[in-house]
Write a protein that holds these residues in place. Structure first.
Motif, short mmCIF file in Angstrom:
data_model
loop_
_atom_site.label_atom_id
_atom_site.label_comp_id
_atom_site.label_asym_id
_atom_site.label_seq_id
_atom_site.Cartn_x
_atom_site.Cartn_y
_atom_site.Cartn_z
N LEU A 143 0.90 -1.39 0.16
CA LEU A 143 0.59 0.34 0.00
C LEU A 143 1.03 1.15 -0.09
O LEU A 143 0.29 2.44 -0.40
CB LEU A 143 -0.72 -0.03 1.42
CG LEU A 143 -2.05 -0.93 1.08
CD1 LEU A 143 -2.96 -1.12 2.75
CD2 LEU A 143 -2.70 -1.20 0.37
N TYR A 144 2.19 1.17 0.80
CA TYR A 144 3.29 2.30 0.75
C TYR A 144 3.70 2.61 -0.55
O TYR A 144 3.67 3.94 -0.83
CB TYR A 144 3.85 2.16 1.81
CG TYR A 144 3.25 2.05 3.27
CD1 TYR A 144 2.19 2.58 3.82
CD2 TYR A 144 3.02 0.27 3.68
CE1 TYR A 144 1.27 2.58 4.66
CE2 TYR A 144 2.13 0.18 4.26
CZ TYR A 144 1.51 1.10 5.39
OH TYR A 144 0.89 1.16 6.63
N GLU A 421 4.96 11.61 9.02
CA GLU A 421 3.66 10.35 8.82
C GLU A 421 3.63 9.56 7.50
O GLU A 421 4.38 10.52 6.17
CB GLU A 421 1.87 11.50 8.85
CG GLU A 421 2.56 12.06 10.61
CD GLU A 421 1.81 11.30 11.19
OE1 GLU A 421 1.77 9.54 10.72
OE2 GLU A 421 2.14 11.65 12.42
N ASN A 422 3.26 8.87 7.02
CA ASN A 422 2.35 8.59 5.60
C ASN A 422 1.67 9.31 5.08
O ASN A 422 0.23 9.57 5.71
CB ASN A 422 1.81 7.19 5.34
CG ASN A 422 2.57 6.21 6.15
OD1 ASN A 422 3.87 6.19 5.92
ND2 ASN A 422 2.81 5.14 6.66
N PHE A 423 1.50 10.86 3.88
CA PHE A 423 0.61 11.37 4.03
C PHE A 423 -0.16 10.92 2.38
O PHE A 423 0.15 10.58 1.99
CB PHE A 423 1.47 12.82 3.43
CG PHE A 423 1.39 13.52 5.36
CD1 PHE A 423 0.57 13.37 6.21
CD2 PHE A 423 2.96 13.76 5.11
CE1 PHE A 423 1.32 14.07 7.40
CE2 PHE A 423 2.63 14.07 6.47
CZ PHE A 423 2.36 14.26 7.64
N VAL A 424 -1.90 11.66 2.28
CA VAL A 424 -2.23 11.46 1.48
C VAL A 424 -2.62 13.13 1.19
O VAL A 424 -2.50 14.12 2.18
CB VAL A 424 -3.48 11.11 1.74
CG1 VAL A 424 -4.68 11.48 0.96
CG2 VAL A 424 -3.67 9.08 1.68
N MET A 461 1.35 18.73 -7.11
CA MET A 461 0.46 17.70 -6.31
C MET A 461 1.13 16.36 -6.20
O MET A 461 1.58 15.91 -5.91
CB MET A 461 -0.91 17.89 -6.62
CG MET A 461 -1.39 16.99 -5.68
SD MET A 461 -3.73 17.61 -5.94
CE MET A 461 -4.40 16.14 -4.78
N TYR A 462 0.96 16.59 -7.45
CA TYR A 462 1.47 15.28 -7.91
C TYR A 462 3.02 14.99 -8.20
O TYR A 462 3.23 13.52 -8.41
CB TYR A 462 1.44 14.61 -10.06
CG TYR A 462 -0.64 14.19 -9.65
CD1 TYR A 462 -0.76 13.28 -9.56
CD2 TYR A 462 -1.54 15.11 -9.32
CE1 TYR A 462 -2.04 12.77 -9.87
CE2 TYR A 462 -2.47 14.79 -9.19
CZ TYR A 462 -3.48 13.64 -9.02
OH TYR A 462 -4.46 12.54 -9.27
N ALA A 463 3.60 16.12 -8.19
CA ALA A 463 5.29 15.44 -7.95
C ALA A 463 5.45 15.76 -6.53
O ALA A 463 7.07 15.40 -6.41
CB ALA A 463 5.96 16.81 -9.15
N HIS A 464 5.08 15.79 -5.46
CA HIS A 464 5.16 16.06 -4.77
C HIS A 464 4.98 14.86 -3.45
O HIS A 464 3.75 14.13 -3.80
CB HIS A 464 4.18 17.42 -3.68
CG HIS A 464 4.35 17.29 -2.31
ND1 HIS A 464 4.46 16.60 -1.55
CD2 HIS A 464 5.28 18.42 -2.04
CE1 HIS A 464 5.06 17.44 -0.10
NE2 HIS A 464 5.15 18.89 -0.34
N PRO A 465 5.41 14.75 -2.43
CA PRO A 465 6.03 13.08 -2.03
C PRO A 465 4.23 12.78 -1.29
O PRO A 465 3.62 14.13 -0.56
CB PRO A 465 6.57 13.03 -0.93
CG PRO A 465 7.89 14.26 -1.39
CD PRO A 465 7.63 14.82 -1.99
N GLY A 466 3.48 11.61 -1.19
CA GLY A 466 2.24 11.76 -0.82
C GLY A 466 1.08 11.34 -2.14
O GLY A 466 1.77 11.26 -3.00
N ASP A 522 7.61 7.72 -1.48
CA ASP A 522 6.25 8.58 -1.15
C ASP A 522 7.02 8.52 0.18
O ASP A 522 6.66 9.66 0.96
CB ASP A 522 5.02 8.53 -1.00
CG ASP A 522 4.38 8.92 -2.20
OD1 ASP A 522 5.19 10.22 -2.72
OD2 ASP A 522 3.79 8.08 -3.50
N HIS A 523 7.15 7.94 1.06
CA HIS A 523 7.25 7.46 2.54
C HIS A 523 8.66 7.35 3.25
O HIS A 523 9.12 7.17 4.15
CB HIS A 523 6.25 7.00 3.23
CG HIS A 523 4.97 6.72 2.86
ND1 HIS A 523 4.15 7.67 2.73
CD2 HIS A 523 4.47 6.29 2.13
CE1 HIS A 523 3.38 7.70 2.25
NE2 HIS A 523 3.18 6.52 1.29
#
Length: 639
Positions: A143-144, A421-424, A461-466, A522-523
Motif C-alpha cells: 500500500l505504501y 507521517e504517511n501522507f495523502v 501536487m503529483y510531483a510532491h511526495p504523498g 513517497d514515505h
C-alpha cells in the motif's frame, strides 16, 4: 437452528467491548427457530422498562410483540415467526420515565427512504461476489509503494435525475466507473453512505450506521457498485464517521430514555459547532458497536479502506468549544484519553480482521504518530491527510503571482515534515464549498492564467511526495464551487479549455502511474531531494524524485509566475542527455507551448550543488518533468 452457546458467548464479548461482529448478533436477522422461519430481533436498551417490535405487521401496536430482557446489561430479544426480508419495523421503547418513543434499529442493514425513518429487515446472504481476483491481488499489494490517486465522489451531485432524485448504485456503476477508469485514478472515495435524514449533511450526520442509504438503492445494489469497481481495478474507500451522530429523534440520541450511545456529561457529549453528539468511547458496548461497524463495511461490502472523518474532534476535549464548554481530563490535559484508546483498539482490530486495507485519518492537528503502529505509541492508521500542505498550497496559489515571492516558504515548508507521517495530499469537498470557491476559481489572473495556475498546481501536487486526492469537478475545471444539490456542470466539457484540462489530468495520471519515482518512495526520504528551493525572487523551484531504480529518476522544475525564461540553468544529478517528458504548458493542454522540444545535454559545470547542469526553457505558470535517458520511456506521453 440458533446456537444458544455461541449467542451467550457473543453477548459476553459485546458487554466487554470485544465483539467485533456485533452486527451478526444484534439487529434483525432472518432465521429459523424450531423449524419456523421468521426474524429474530435483538437490541441494547439497558435503561428501558420495556421494548417492543412494532410495524405494519402488528399495526404499530407495542402490546403485540414485546421483547424479553436477556440480562441485567440490557439486551432485549424476540423471535417473530413468519416475518421476512422487507418487513418495516421500529422499536417501541418505554423509558424509565414512562414515556413511549419509537426508535430505528441501530443495527439495521436497511432503512426506508427519507423522509420515512423506519428500519427494513434485510438479509446480507445471497449476493455472489465476482471480485476474487481483485481481493487476492489486494492481499499482496504494498500500500505504501504503489501509486494511489483518489477521486473523491458525492454520488448524488455527480449526476442526478433531478434535485433530490438520484440514480441507483447500479446506474452509477455504469456511469462513474468508465469515467474514472479513463482518467486513470486508482481509487474512488465516497462521501458517507450510512443512512442520514438530511441530504445537505452529505452523510456526515448519520442515524443508521449499518444501513446503506436508501437514496441510491439497496445494500446489494451498493455491493454491485463495489464489485464493478474491482472488476475494473479501482479500489473503493468510504468516508466513515465515528466521531459524532445527529440528534434526530428516531436515531441514537437518548436511545432508551437516557444517554446511551453518547456521553452522559453534556460537556463531553455536545459537539456545539455541528449540533451533534459525541459517542461515549469509554462504554464497552459502544466500542463493540463502532469497531464492528468499521469491520462490517470492510467485510460485507469488500471496501478497500475507510477515511475516518474528524479525528481531531475525537482526540481533543476542547475541539470547537469555548472556555467553560469543556473539562480537563483526569491528568489535567485536553486529550480525550478514552477516544485515543478507542482509536488504537479500532485500528488493531481492523488489521487483524481485514489485513491490508486503508485506514486514513482526517486529522488536522500536529498530533504525533497518527500513521504509526500502536506498538510504538502511534494511533495505528496507515495514512493521514496532509491538511498543512493543503492549507499552505491553496493560500499560496490564491495569491497574485507578483506576491508569491514573499510567501515562498508556503510551497517548501511541507518538505520539512513530509516524512513524519504517511501522507495523502487532499483537495477535498471541504475546500470547494461554503463560499471558498471552486479550485479553478481560486486561481488568480485572467481566463488563461486561471487554467495555467490550476495545471501547475495539480502537476506540483503529483510531483510532491504523498498519495493524491481530488474532489470531483476539479478534474475538468468546474467554475462554480460545489453545489451539493445539483449535479456537476458537465456542459463545461463543450468548451475547449475544460476538455483540455480533463485531457491534462488523464495524461498526468498516465505519467504518474508509469513513473515509479512519483510514488515508490513517497514515505522514504531517499525519494526526494531539492535542487533549488531558494529562488523566491522568480518563484521557481526544482527537485528530484527517486525510485528504487536510479534509471527512473525524475527532475521536476516549477514556475509559479507568468514569466518565461530561456537558457535557465538547472543543476542535474547525472551527466548525459535529458528530455522533457511532460509539461503542463503543452498547447493541447491549453498552455503556451514554451516547451523543451529538443534533448538537453548536461553541461559538466557545477550548479546548484550538482556536478552538472542543463540550460532549459522555463514555461510560464507551469511544471516540467525531465528524465535522463538515451531512450525515453515516456515518449508516448503527449507533450
Amino acid at each position: 437452528m440458533v446456537d444458544e452457546t455461541a449467542i451467550d458467548h457473543d453477548i459476553y464479548l459485546f458487554h466487554q467491548g470485544n465483539l467485533r461482529y456485533s452486527y451478526q448478533l444484534l439487529g434483525a436477522h432472518v432465521v429459523t427457530v424450531d423449524g419456523k422461519p421468521g426474524v429474530r430481533f435483538m437490541v441494547w436498551a439497558p435503561n428501558a422498562e420495556q421494548v417492543s417490535v412494532v410495524g405494519i405487521f402488528n399495526k404499530w401496536d407495542g402490546r403485540q410483540h414485546q421483547m424479553e430482557k436477556l440480562n441485567v446489561n440490557g439486551l432485549w430479544c424476540v423471535f417473530i415467526p413468519e416475518l421476512e426480508k422487507g418487513t418495516i419495523y421500529k422499536y417501541e421503547v418505554l423509558t424509565a420515565h414512562g414515556h413511549l418513543q419509537l426508535k430505528a434499529d441501530p443495527y439495521a442493514f436497511s432503512s426506508e427512504l427519507r423522509p420515512a425513518t423506519a428500519s427494513v429487515v434485510y438479509s446480507l446472504d445471497g449476493y455472489v461476489w465476482q471480485d476474487d481476483q481483485w481481493m487476492k491481488r489486494r492481499e499482496g499489494m504494498n500500500l505504501y509503494e504503489s501509486p494511489m490517486s483518489i477521486y473523491e465522489l458525492h454520488l448524488g451531485s455527480w449526476k442526478n435525475i433531478e434535485e433530490e432524485i438520484f440514480y441507483n448504485y447500479r446506474d452509477y456503476a455504469e456511469m462513474v466507473i468508465p469515467y474514472v477508469k479513463d482518467l486513470g485514478y486508482t481509487h474512488i472515495e465516497l462521501l458517507p453512505l450510512t443512512e442520514h435524514p438530511f441530504d445537505r449533511s452529505w452523510g456526515y450526520q448519520a442515524t443508521g450506521y449499518y444501513a446503506v442509504t436508501a437514496r441510491y438503492g439497496t445494500p446489494d445494489d451498493f455491493r454491485y457498485f463495489v464489485d464493478q469497481c474491482h472488476e475494473h481495478s479501482i479500489g473503493v474507500i468510504l468516508d466513515w464517521v465515528p466521531g459524532h451522530f445527529c440528534k434526530d429523534q428516531h436515531g441514537l440520541r437518548r436511545f432508551d430514555g437516557e444517554a446511551l450511545y453518547e456521553y452522559a456529561n453534556p460537556k463531553k457529549a455536545e459537539k456545539t459547532q455541528w449540533g451533534t453528539l459525541t459517542f461515549d468511547f469509554a462504554r464497552n458496548e459502544v466500542q463493540s458497536f463502532l469497531i464492528s461497524n468499521a469491520i462490517y463495511w470492510l467485510k460485507e461490502f469488500h471496501l478497500d479502506g475507510l477515511r475516518v472523518d474528524a479525528v481531531a474532534s475525537m482526540l481533543y476535549l476542547d475541539f470547537g468549544k469555548e472556555d467553560g464548554e469543556w473539562e480537563l481530563n483526569e491528568y489535567g490535559g485536553r486529550e480525550n484519553l478514552e477516544a485515543v484508546d478507542f482509536i488504537k483498539r479500532l485500528n488493531e482490530a481492523i488489521y487483524e480482521e481485514v489485513p491490508n486495507v486503508l485506514m486514513m485519518a482526517e486529522e488536522s492537528t500536529s498530533w504525533p504518530l497518527v500513521s504509526a503502529p500502536t506498538y510504538i505509541g502511534g494511533l495505528g492508521f496507515n495514512y493521514k491527510w496532509n491538511m498543512g500542505w493543503m492549507n499552505d498550497m491553496l493560500r499560496y496559489m490564491e495569491m497574485e503571482p507578483v506576491h508569491r515571492k514573499y510567501h515562498h516558504n508556503l510551497i517548501t515548508f511541507s518538505l520539512h515534515y513530509a516524512y513524519s507521517e504517511n501522507f495523502v495530499l487532499p483537495i477535498s469537498h471541504d475546500e470547494v464549498v461554503h463560499g471558498k470557491k471552486s479550485l479553478l476559481n481560486k486561481m488568480p489572473g485572467d481566463y488563461w492564467q486561471k487554467f495555467a495556475n490550476l495545471r501547475a498546481f495539480l502537476a506540483y501536487m503529483y510531483a510532491h511526495p504523498g498519495k493524491k486526492l481530488l474532489f470531483m469537478g476539479g478534474e475538468f475545471g468546474q467554475f462554480h464551487e460545489w453545489k451539493d444539490m445539483d449535479e456537476l456542470d458537465w456542459e463545461l466539457l463543450d468548451y475547449d479549455s475544460h476538455r483540455a484540462i480533463l485531457n491534462f489530468m488523464k495524461q498526468l495520471h498516465q505519467l504518474y502511474r508509469d513513473m515509479p519515482a512519483l510514488w515508490e518512495l513517497d514515505h522514504d526520504q531517499e525519494g526526494f531531494f531539492w535542487i533549488d528551493p531558494h529562488n523566491f525572487e522568480q518563484s521557481i523551484l526544482s527537485f528530484v524524485r527517486n525510485s528504487r531504480s536510479t534509471n527512473d529518476q525524475l527532475v521536476v522544475v516549477c514556475n509559479f509566475t507568468p514569466e518565461v525564461y530561456h537558457g535557465y540553468k538547472v543543476g542535474v544529478p547525472k551527466s548525459g542527455t535529458y528530455k522533457e517528458i511532460f509539461t503542463s504548458d503543452a498547447v493541447h493542454f491549453g498552455g503556451s507551448g514554451q516547451s523543451n522540444g529538443l534533448t538537453l545535454k548536461a553541461i559538466t559545470e557545477p550548479w546548484q550543488g550538482q556536478d552538472q547542469h542543463i540550460e532549459m526553457t522555463i514555461p510560464p505558470l507551469a511544471v516540467s518533468f525531465l528524465k535522463c535517458t538515451s531512450k525515453v520511456k515516456g515518449e508516448d506521453y503527449e507533450r
